[in-house]
Motif scaffolding. Structure first.
Motif, PDB file in Angstrom:
ATOM      1  N   ARG A  49       0.823  -1.566  -0.228  1.00 55.36           N
ATOM      2  CA  ARG A  49      -0.109   0.003   0.210  1.00 55.36           C
ATOM      3  C   ARG A  49       0.905   1.356   0.272  1.00 55.36           C
ATOM      4  O   ARG A  49       0.551   2.145  -0.665  1.00 55.36           O
ATOM      5  CB  ARG A  49      -0.783  -0.164   1.274  1.00 55.36           C
ATOM      6  CG  ARG A  49      -1.577   0.815   1.519  1.00 55.36           C
ATOM      7  CD  ARG A  49      -3.017   1.265  -0.020  1.00 55.36           C
ATOM      8  NE  ARG A  49      -3.915   2.230   0.651  1.00 55.36           N
ATOM      9  CZ  ARG A  49      -4.056   3.502  -0.194  1.00 55.36           C
ATOM     10  NH1 ARG A  49      -3.600   2.990  -2.141  1.00 55.36           N
ATOM     11  NH2 ARG A  49      -4.839   4.841  -0.885  1.00 55.36           N
ATOM     12  N   ARG A  51       3.569   1.817  -1.361  1.00 55.64           N
ATOM     13  CA  ARG A  51       4.280   2.003  -2.835  1.00 55.64           C
ATOM     14  C   ARG A  51       3.162   2.359  -3.641  1.00 55.64           C
ATOM     15  O   ARG A  51       3.429   3.009  -4.653  1.00 55.64           O
ATOM     16  CB  ARG A  51       4.739  -0.007  -3.644  1.00 55.64           C
ATOM     17  CG  ARG A  51       5.773  -0.089  -2.269  1.00 55.64           C
ATOM     18  CD  ARG A  51       6.439  -1.542  -3.246  1.00 55.64           C
ATOM     19  NE  ARG A  51       7.425  -1.570  -2.070  1.00 55.64           N
ATOM     20  CZ  ARG A  51       7.790  -2.719  -1.493  1.00 55.64           C
ATOM     21  NH1 ARG A  51       6.994  -3.489  -1.510  1.00 55.64           N
ATOM     22  NH2 ARG A  51       8.465  -3.353   0.016  1.00 55.64           N
ATOM     23  N   GLU A  52       2.152   2.054  -3.713  1.00 54.15           N
ATOM     24  CA  GLU A  52       0.820   2.746  -4.219  1.00 54.15           C
ATOM     25  C   GLU A  52       0.758   3.892  -3.851  1.00 54.15           C
ATOM     26  O   GLU A  52       0.450   4.604  -4.562  1.00 54.15           O
ATOM     27  CB  GLU A  52      -0.425   1.748  -3.930  1.00 54.15           C
ATOM     28  CG  GLU A  52      -0.813   0.437  -4.624  1.00 54.15           C
ATOM     29  CD  GLU A  52      -2.465  -0.214  -4.178  1.00 54.15           C
ATOM     30  OE1 GLU A  52      -2.718   0.519  -2.519  1.00 54.15           O
ATOM     31  OE2 GLU A  52      -2.328  -1.965  -4.228  1.00 54.15           O
ATOM     32  N   GLU A  55       3.233   5.639  -5.129  1.00 49.88           N
ATOM     33  CA  GLU A  55       4.097   5.434  -6.753  1.00 49.88           C
ATOM     34  C   GLU A  55       5.712   4.892  -7.114  1.00 49.88           C
ATOM     35  O   GLU A  55       6.092   5.841  -8.142  1.00 49.88           O
ATOM     36  CB  GLU A  55       3.442   6.884  -7.323  1.00 49.88           C
ATOM     37  CG  GLU A  55       2.100   6.998  -6.903  1.00 49.88           C
ATOM     38  CD  GLU A  55       1.424   8.314  -7.969  1.00 49.88           C
ATOM     39  OE1 GLU A  55       0.899   8.696  -9.280  1.00 49.88           O
ATOM     40  OE2 GLU A  55       0.975   9.565  -7.211  1.00 49.88           O
ATOM     41  N   THR A  56       6.043   4.168  -6.142  1.00 50.01           N
ATOM     42  CA  THR A  56       6.998   3.936  -6.604  1.00 50.01           C
ATOM     43  C   THR A  56       7.746   2.331  -5.924  1.00 50.01           C
ATOM     44  O   THR A  56       7.151   2.460  -4.625  1.00 50.01           O
ATOM     45  CB  THR A  56       8.036   4.947  -6.031  1.00 50.01           C
ATOM     46  OG1 THR A  56      10.045   5.143  -6.919  1.00 50.01           O
ATOM     47  CG2 THR A  56       8.478   5.043  -4.720  1.00 50.01           C
ATOM     48  N   ASP A  57       8.119   1.798  -6.159  1.00 47.18           N
ATOM     49  CA  ASP A  57       8.681   1.079  -5.876  1.00 47.18           C
ATOM     50  C   ASP A  57      10.615   0.704  -4.500  1.00 47.18           C
ATOM     51  O   ASP A  57      11.220   0.778  -4.924  1.00 47.18           O
ATOM     52  CB  ASP A  57       9.795  -0.741  -6.016  1.00 47.18           C
ATOM     53  CG  ASP A  57      10.303  -1.449  -5.862  1.00 47.18           C
ATOM     54  OD1 ASP A  57       9.103  -2.148  -5.161  1.00 47.18           O
ATOM     55  OD2 ASP A  57      10.578  -2.230  -6.653  1.00 47.18           O
ATOM     56  N   ALA A 190       0.405  14.868  -3.641  1.00 48.94           N
ATOM     57  CA  ALA A 190       0.677  13.764  -4.027  1.00 48.94           C
ATOM     58  C   ALA A 190       2.252  13.505  -2.807  1.00 48.94           C
ATOM     59  O   ALA A 190       2.693  14.445  -3.100  1.00 48.94           O
ATOM     60  CB  ALA A 190       1.202  13.324  -5.343  1.00 48.94           C
ATOM     61  N   LYS A 192       4.482  11.891  -3.304  1.00 52.06           N
ATOM     62  CA  LYS A 192       5.222  11.471  -4.002  1.00 52.06           C
ATOM     63  C   LYS A 192       6.458  12.691  -4.303  1.00 52.06           C
ATOM     64  O   LYS A 192       7.233  13.032  -4.695  1.00 52.06           O
ATOM     65  CB  LYS A 192       5.092  10.943  -5.330  1.00 52.06           C
ATOM     66  CG  LYS A 192       4.522  11.539  -6.752  1.00 52.06           C
ATOM     67  CD  LYS A 192       4.638  11.013  -7.957  1.00 52.06           C
ATOM     68  CE  LYS A 192       3.101  11.677  -8.694  1.00 52.06           C
ATOM     69  NZ  LYS A 192       3.431  10.578 -10.166  1.00 52.06           N
ATOM     70  N   SER A 193       5.243  13.762  -4.333  1.00 57.28           N
ATOM     71  CA  SER A 193       6.079  15.610  -5.160  1.00 57.28           C
ATOM     72  C   SER A 193       6.598  15.895  -3.963  1.00 57.28           C
ATOM     73  O   SER A 193       7.806  16.906  -4.486  1.00 57.28           O
ATOM     74  CB  SER A 193       4.643  16.228  -5.277  1.00 57.28           C
ATOM     75  OG  SER A 193       3.863  16.271  -4.077  1.00 57.28           O
ATOM     76  N   GLU A 197       9.828  12.175  -5.552  1.00 59.32           N
ATOM     77  CA  GLU A 197      10.382  13.424  -6.932  1.00 59.32           C
ATOM     78  C   GLU A 197      11.290  14.288  -7.053  1.00 59.32           C
ATOM     79  O   GLU A 197      12.361  14.880  -7.266  1.00 59.32           O
ATOM     80  CB  GLU A 197       9.119  13.522  -7.256  1.00 59.32           C
ATOM     81  CG  GLU A 197       8.169  12.984  -7.767  1.00 59.32           C
ATOM     82  CD  GLU A 197       7.075  13.005  -8.385  1.00 59.32           C
ATOM     83  OE1 GLU A 197       6.098  12.529  -9.536  1.00 59.32           O
ATOM     84  OE2 GLU A 197       6.578  14.477  -8.185  1.00 59.32           O
TER      85      GLU A 197
END
Length: 346
Positions: A49, A51-52, A55-57, A190, A192-193, A197
């Motif tokens: 979850r 990783r979801e 949005e990355t491994d 998000a 990741k942002s 990122e």
């Protein structure tokens, strides 16, 4: 005067109960046998979850608390002769009993200032420039808190600018995020942002203040950096035998975005508290209210009067700045009771 029982509603988000979704997930996990030491389905489910969500491994590890998360993450990034640049009011400096220095076996914390609990980029650059010869600790990492100890939130651009400095000098970027959920709710972005990122290498993602009983996540966005971190966790006594009980509560938070709803509620409560203190008690917030903390100045009469009425909260900055924390469970009625006592005493 009704002193009543001790009131911890605004002392810390650590004083809040476990949220219902995390509690239900714990009860479900308790109904059956399961493999130990993280081999269970709940632990795997949390990692998937995460990783979801990001949005990355990434590699995900559990530890019991935030101090362990920060100290072990920094020990993974830095050797004993390295230094770690952080804000002078950062949690790793003021509230972790030397754990980062202990687990890194000697890394030195280099302190910089900055308004509202955020690192001043100019000071950080100057500090890195001064530590450039063999007789000084070699800078190894920059650590930022998101949200900060003063309840403020770094923007994406601010984090990116710090990451640029880190990359220019071959430093890692560590993010201490006991209140990461509150920062995401504040920025409405998000995950990741404001992490991988823009150059964050490792994130310490807090769940305890968001509604679990215990358990924080250490998330590495580059797998090479996390190599053998599982051994470091075990050696530090942070590998839970019944890992499913840490993981289950996290599943309760991460399923259906409960973690975000909890943070949004806490942030909204803090804004409401700050507005009512301003409008009804003429008390201005010392720092911008961007997450779930409100800082106000109180004279001795007001602070002691509230303590006499049972309210518990911390003096955060000498001589007279106090912190009031909201959580996923803060209610309008609790805010009204505190405001009523503040107005009465004033």
């Amino acid at each position: 005067m009704d002193t009543g029982p001790d009131r911890y509603e605004f002392a810390s988000d650590n004083t809040a109960p476990i949220c219902p979704e995390a509690w239900a997930a714990l009860q479900k996990a308790n109904a059956r046998y399961a493999p130990s030491y993280g081999e269970d389905r709940s632990t795997a489910g949390v990692c998937d979850r995460i990783r979801e969500i990001f949005e990355t491994d990434c590699d995900v590890f559990f530890v019991f608390n935030g101090t362990a998360a920060n100290a072990l993450a920094l020990a993974q990034l830095c050797q004993s002769f390295h230094s770690i640049i952080c804000h002078r009011h950062s949690h790793i400096q003021t509230d972790e009993c030397g754990a980062p220095e202990f687990f890194t076996k000697g890394s030195k914390l280099l302190l910089v200032g900055g308004a509202n609990g955020k690192i001043d980029l100019g000071e950080a650059k100057a500090l890195v420039a001064r530590q450039n010869e063999l007789h000084s600790h070699k800078p190894g990492a920059i650590s930022i808190a998101q949200a900060t100890e003063f309840g403020t939130v770094y923007t994406r651009d601010e984090i990116a600018a710090i990451a640029d400095v880190a990359r220019a000098h071959d430093l890692f970027l560590h993010m201490d995020s006991a209140r990461f959920a509150n920062a995401i709710a504040s920025l409405n972005c998000a995950p990741k942002s404001i992490t991988w990122e823009v150059g964050v290498d490792v994130l310490c993602f807090g769940g305890t203040k968001n509604g679990t009983a215990a358990g924080e996540l250490v998330i590495f966005f580059e797998k090479e950096i996390s190599r053998e971190f599982d051994y470091r966790v075990k050696q530090a006594g942070q590998l839970a035998s019944k890992m499913r009980f840490l993981a289950a509560a996290w599943l309760g938070l991460l399923t259906g975005d409960v973690w975000l709803r909890n943070a949004e509620h806490a942030n909204r409560a803090a804004r409401q508290l700050a507005n009512r203190l301003q409008n009804e008690a003429k008390m201005e917030s010392v720092f911008p209210v961007e997450a779930n903390a409100v800082f106000v100045s109180m004279d001795h009469r007001l602070a002691s009067g509230l303590h006499e009425r049972g309210w518990r909260f911390y003096k955060f900055i000498v001589p007279d700045v106090y912190r009031l924390m909201c959580s996923w469970s803060t209610t309008d009625a609790e805010i009204s009771r505190l405001i009523a006592d503040v107005v009465t005493i004033k």
